[in-house]
Structure formats: C-alpha cells, structure tokens
Design a protein around this motif. Structure first.
Motif, PDB file in Angstrom:
ATOM      1  N   LEU A  23       0.973  -1.088   0.010  1.00  0.00           N
ATOM      2  CA  LEU A  23       0.049  -0.041  -0.008  1.00  0.00           C
ATOM      3  C   LEU A  23       1.108   1.245  -0.069  1.00  0.00           C
ATOM      4  O   LEU A  23       1.958   1.466   0.736  1.00  0.00           O
ATOM      5  CB  LEU A  23      -0.879   0.124   1.320  1.00  0.00           C
ATOM      6  N   ILE A  24       0.413   2.099  -0.863  1.00  0.00           N
ATOM      7  CA  ILE A  24       1.276   3.321  -0.894  1.00  0.00           C
ATOM      8  C   ILE A  24       0.372   4.645  -1.065  1.00  0.00           C
ATOM      9  O   ILE A  24      -0.905   4.430  -1.345  1.00  0.00           O
ATOM     10  CB  ILE A  24       2.210   3.443  -2.143  1.00  0.00           C
ATOM     11  N   SER A  25       0.869   5.709  -0.275  1.00  0.00           N
ATOM     12  CA  SER A  25       0.232   6.860  -0.501  1.00  0.00           C
ATOM     13  C   SER A  25       0.999   8.053  -1.151  1.00  0.00           C
ATOM     14  O   SER A  25       2.054   8.243  -1.068  1.00  0.00           O
ATOM     15  CB  SER A  25      -0.234   7.684   0.791  1.00  0.00           C
ATOM     16  N   LEU A  26       0.269   8.420  -2.320  1.00  0.00           N
ATOM     17  CA  LEU A  26       0.987   9.577  -2.755  1.00  0.00           C
ATOM     18  C   LEU A  26       0.399  10.741  -3.073  1.00  0.00           C
ATOM     19  O   LEU A  26      -0.904  10.750  -2.968  1.00  0.00           O
ATOM     20  CB  LEU A  26       1.149   9.051  -4.534  1.00  0.00           C
TER      21      LEU A  26
ATOM     22  N   SER B  28      -7.576   9.269  -6.403  1.00  0.00           N
ATOM     23  CA  SER B  28      -7.233   9.203  -5.027  1.00  0.00           C
ATOM     24  C   SER B  28      -5.540   8.971  -4.696  1.00  0.00           C
ATOM     25  O   SER B  28      -4.998   8.457  -5.647  1.00  0.00           O
ATOM     26  CB  SER B  28      -8.000   7.796  -4.509  1.00  0.00           C
ATOM     27  N   GLY B  29      -5.281   9.130  -3.666  1.00  0.00           N
ATOM     28  CA  GLY B  29      -3.841   8.954  -3.221  1.00  0.00           C
ATOM     29  C   GLY B  29      -3.403   7.754  -2.633  1.00  0.00           C
ATOM     30  O   GLY B  29      -2.251   7.520  -2.365  1.00  0.00           O
ATOM     31  N   ARG B  30      -4.497   6.971  -2.528  1.00  0.00           N
ATOM     32  CA  ARG B  30      -4.026   5.608  -1.731  1.00  0.00           C
ATOM     33  C   ARG B  30      -4.129   4.413  -2.493  1.00  0.00           C
ATOM     34  O   ARG B  30      -5.179   3.934  -3.213  1.00  0.00           O
ATOM     35  CB  ARG B  30      -4.883   5.374  -0.535  1.00  0.00           C
ATOM     36  N   LEU B  31      -3.096   3.985  -3.037  1.00  0.00           N
ATOM     37  CA  LEU B  31      -2.910   2.815  -4.103  1.00  0.00           C
ATOM     38  C   LEU B  31      -2.414   1.513  -3.308  1.00  0.00           C
ATOM     39  O   LEU B  31      -1.809   1.634  -2.475  1.00  0.00           O
ATOM     40  CB  LEU B  31      -1.916   3.392  -5.038  1.00  0.00           C
ATOM     41  N   ALA B  32      -2.722   0.440  -4.051  1.00  0.00           N
ATOM     42  CA  ALA B  32      -2.152  -0.765  -3.911  1.00  0.00           C
ATOM     43  C   ALA B  32      -1.183  -1.286  -5.063  1.00  0.00           C
ATOM     44  O   ALA B  32      -1.697  -0.687  -6.352  1.00  0.00           O
ATOM     45  CB  ALA B  32      -3.268  -1.995  -3.479  1.00  0.00           C
ATOM     46  N   TYR B  33      -0.015  -1.886  -4.815  1.00  0.00           N
ATOM     47  CA  TYR B  33       0.906  -2.105  -6.060  1.00  0.00           C
ATOM     48  C   TYR B  33       1.371  -3.346  -5.687  1.00  0.00           C
ATOM     49  O   TYR B  33       1.962  -3.822  -4.605  1.00  0.00           O
ATOM     50  CB  TYR B  33       1.831  -1.108  -6.039  1.00  0.00           C
ATOM     51  N   MET B 131      -7.443   1.983  -3.618  1.00  0.00           N
ATOM     52  CA  MET B 131      -8.039   1.226  -2.481  1.00  0.00           C
ATOM     53  C   MET B 131      -9.608   1.819  -2.205  1.00  0.00           C
ATOM     54  O   MET B 131      -9.948   2.798  -2.537  1.00  0.00           O
ATOM     55  CB  MET B 131      -7.468   1.755  -1.125  1.00  0.00           C
TER      56      MET B 131
END
Lengths: 317, 317
Positions: A23-26, B28-33, B131
C-alpha cells in the motif's frame, strides 16, 4: 519460497509484510508507470550485475519520462540449482541500488523453474514515479532548431558485457555505466525549462534512440560524429568485436533534446553532475528529411543512421 | 522487436505510444501495488492460458488487498523460436482478460533469449489499484469469533493444469477457475463492512492461505472439512494424481474472514455473484492455539494443516 522471501528478500527490501500487494500513499495524482525484464548474460559483469541493472534500468525509464521514481516491484524467475550466494549478492546489490536511487522496492514475487528451463536468473522490475513539475518530455514537442545533447561516453555497458562474455580483459577494465539517472534529470530540470525530449539509449544504442526521436517527432536529427563522446578504448574494443559503438547499449546515459537557447545552461549544469561530466552537444534538429538521422562523419562524409535490425547484442540487458 | 510491439502488442493493449513509461492520472492517493511472474506449464490448459492467468492473477492480488485494479504492465521473456501464432493468441487473450477485468495494460517490455534458455514464454505483470473506501483487509484485524468463508470450489486450476500435463482428460473437462475477482470483491464490500481479511489461495492452495492467516494474525483457524466446497471429480482427480485438494492451486477463488454477525449477509451477496455461487462458511477463528489451522475431518478426526513444504505442483502459475 516463504523462507527465501522471509530470510533474504524482506530484510533487504522494504516489503510490507508478506502479503501480495503493497500500500502506498502519493501526494500528486500524475504518475509515470513502467516495466522492464532483465535477462543480461553474464549476470555479473565489470561494473555491475543483473540486480542493480534491474533497479537502475527502471529508475532511468521513469526519470527520462520526467518522473521522480518512488516505488519499484521485483519479480524473480530463478532456475533450480541457482547458487544461493549469487542470489544473495544480487538481492543485496538491488537493495544498495535502490538506496542510491532513492526508491523503495515494495513488492516482489519469486518463481522457480526446473533446471534447463531458464538461464540462472531473470528479473522483472516495474516502477512508478511522480511527474516532476514543468517537465513532460515528449517527442511531439521536438522542434527544428533544437539542440541534441548526450550525457556522456557511449558504449560502456555493452562493451563491458561483451568483453566479459568473450573473455576479453582491459587494463584498467571497461566498466558498465549502469547508474541511476534521476539525480541528473532533476539537475537538468532545474537548469532548463525547455527540455523537449529525454530517453536513455539502452538496447540499440545512441543511433536507435536518435532514430526513434526522428520517427516519433517527424523531424530530422543532424548529428556531428566527432562530437559524440567516445573513449578510444571503447572504440578499439568495438573494432575488435566487430561492433558499431553507435549501436552498443548504455545503462547510465541519456539523450536530451532542448530548445537551442537553453543548451548552454543545460550543458553546464550537466557537466557539474558526476553522471554528466562528459556531456556534449552532438547535433541539431532540422525539419527534414522527416524521420531521418544524418551523421556527419569525421572525414566529412554523411551516413544515414537507421534503427538496428535484429539484435546486435542479444541479452545485453 | 519494434515490429513485434507495433504490430501485435500496441493494437491489443492500451500502450501509450512506444515510449517506455505510461502516464496516468489518479484521483485518490491511496494505492495498492503488486507484481507476479507467470511460468505455468503447459502455457495453454483447459479453461485458460498463461496470458489471461497473468492478467487475472495480478488483478486478484489487488482485489483481495481491497483495491480496485486499474492499470497493469506486462513484461515478456520469450524463447527464440516460440510460435508467433501462440504469442498472438496469448496477447489477444490478455487483452480480452483486461477488458473483462476493467483494467488497462499500459506499459510493456519484451526480451528474447536463445533457444533452450527459457521455456517458451514467461510473463510478468505488475498492477496498481485504488483502495476501495472502507476496505482495508489485514490479517492483523482478524479476531476470535470471526467467520471463515471460501468463495467456491477448490482445486480447479491445479487439477486442470496437472491433467493437461499428464495427458489425462475428463468428460466434461475440468476447467481452470482462472477469473478476475474484483467484481466479486466489490459486491462483498457493498454487502459487509466487517471484512477483516481476504486472500486468493493460489500456489499452496486453501491450506497454505489459511496457515498464512493463522500465522500473521496469531489466531487459530478451526475449519470443518465437510463444509469445504469440493467437486467429486476434483476429489477423484486428486486421488488419481496423488494430490491433496487442500494444497492445490486456485486462480479465481478467495478466502474471506469476516465479523460473524455479517457472515450471513456476505454469503448471500456472494452466492448471487457468478464467481461466488458456491461460496461457503467453512470455519471460525479462535484465539488459540496460536498460528494453527485445525481441520475437523468428515469422519470426526482432527488434522493439523501446515504450510506446504516445497512445491506440490511446480510451475502451476
């Protein structure tokens, strides 16, 4: 597999637990996203190995797209029987490369295939980065009159790998130029607002990248051969191996096309960066003939540079 | 390579030009990678092939992390001499899979290695997703009393591949369950707020995923064997091949752990989705013994399920 990941990968990388996704926040919503697989042979070569190559290669793809690389993933395909020591060395050098480039490897995967079904180790990395302000290089922005710049000596990576493959040694050795270009790109972006295009001339070398720029922009690249930075040892090695240095792979080099009136400032800034100290203006963009790269040779002749057909150097990266 | 990409990959995928990085904008700024490499053998099997597997596998990793998958990259390692028709079929089925899953393949890479240095084709995909609101499954959220749910019949992918590999045919054939789970996860997230944990039991099967959940949460999973959905044909095939269905890979299945009082609503919603029609409550979480999975067998015995040591089914995905 669990043990391999827990013991060797997780401590070196920034893997978030052992789940599959990180999980990452950008902050910014504009991202660049890329992938590359690395199959270089041999996996250890003068100046580097497949591990750091797989980090820097993907970092560089993002950097020349105008993005600050942030996160990488790593996928390993490993041949049964591959030496654990070699794997450890590779993983550790990936971790070091990630630190040097300022990126985090946050997700990974490992597959093992039977002996004879792969060649030691193949690594895929993907990467995401946040676009830098004011920088969106694109071949469509290239205009007649623009200056063509290369950031350093050409041909080092390809010659380092080919020499190793053929059992040729140089004294001092020719080292791969494998390096992360994001710091240099940041310096460049601060020095010049008019950067139209950047690309790293890896497979296919400088000539192929120039030809891509010509084709994608519909312009002509007029290049002065004598201005291209080329170490005499690389020139000599190319002669020995029957290679054209213009088509030999680089892994820490970039081509930039910039508004002519900014070329001076940009070059000066590049020369003050360790990875740009040999940077040089090598030519100019003209309107036509469309899609062509014309090389003015040192003896005053003219040569048309085309894309490399087939692979001059298979498994160079 | 340029021709290969231009003619076969670019038209099927959403590649943005032929540059190396793709640019994306996200709200959105919350990502899964995530990333995964696919080395399944054979590359074509009943119900699917390595191409769609490489899309769905990565889509599913994101979905069970609680993310809506958006963008994928694809890296190909191809053995020299690999049939162009097979490559076209694989690429085309990846494109179809991406459409069905609602994701875009936006960047790619291809490397060719000499004959004998790979096994046909290996594919790596990476993926990013945003997310979903209110959904952040994590083993750390698992509590005693929670319900353990599986979304369908176990063992189909592994048996489809192993049957093909061993020249065994079923009538009607056993098809891989390879499918994109993001639609099912969306349905689940709308039906229940208390989803603690989701994971797709691929390599190592249901037992391995339950064991991971037990270890990572520090709880005990108490499972009722007779409640696990298992097609008698799969059971028979496992007997024939000497495999334990609990350890056989799935590619369109998920395990969910949910607050007990929401289990009923969640199951009902899952059963109304085509990929959840056989969903079943298979057990409950208890405080201890910590990190254990206890299976109550149909004859009333008790069996401790451990993680699979080594690979029961190499190159199953």
């Amino acid at each position: 597999m669990h043990r391999l990941i827990r013991e060797h990968f997780a401590p070196e990388f920034a893997l978030e637990g052992l789940g599959d996704s990180a999980l990452i926040s950008l902050k910014s919503g504009r991202l660049a996203y890329t992938t590359d697989s690395y199959v270089v042979s041999p996996i250890f070569f003068p100046g580097g190995n497949i591990g750091e190559l797989s980090v820097y290669g993907t970092v560089n793809d993002l950097a020349v797209a105008g993005a600050m690389p942030l996160y990488l993933t790593a996928g390993f395909i490993i041949e049964e029987g591959f030496l654990l020591e070699d794997l450890k060395a590779i993983v550790s050098s990936m971790a070091g490369a990630a630190r040097r480039a300022g990126v985090k490897i946050i997700a990974g995967d490992t597959k093992v295939v039977n002996r004879g079904k792969a060649d030691g180790i193949f690594i895929n990395t993907s990467g995401i980065g946040v676009m830098m302000d004011g920088l969106e290089p694109s071949p469509l922005g290239i205009k007649a009159g623009d200056a063509v710049i290369v950031s350093g000596q050409i041909g080092r990576h390809g010659i380092a790998v080919m020499a190793e493959r053929n059992g040729i040694t140089f004294d001092p050795p020719v080292l791969s130029d494998t390096a992360p270009l994001n710091g240099l790109v940041k310096t460049m972006a601060e020095a010049a607002k008019g950067i139209r295009f950047m690309r790293d001339p890896t497979r296919g070398g400088l000539a192929t990248t120039l030809k891509e720029a010509a084709l994608e922009s519909g312009k002509c690249m007029k290049i002065k051969g004598s201005s291209i930075p080329l170490d005499p040892r690389i020139r000599g090695a190319c002669g020995l191996l029957g290679l054209d240095p213009l088509y030999v792979a680089n892994e820490g080099l970039l081509v930039a096309i910039v508004e002519a009136n900014e070329a001076g400032d940009l070059l000066e800034a590049m020369k003050n960066h360790p990875l740009g100290k040999d940077a040089a203006l090598i030519g100019a963009v003209e309107d036509g003939p469309e899609g062509m790269v014309l090389l003015e040779t040192s003896i005053g002749g003219r040569r048309i540079l085309d894309m490399l057909e087939g692979e001059q150097l298979p498994r160079i990266c």
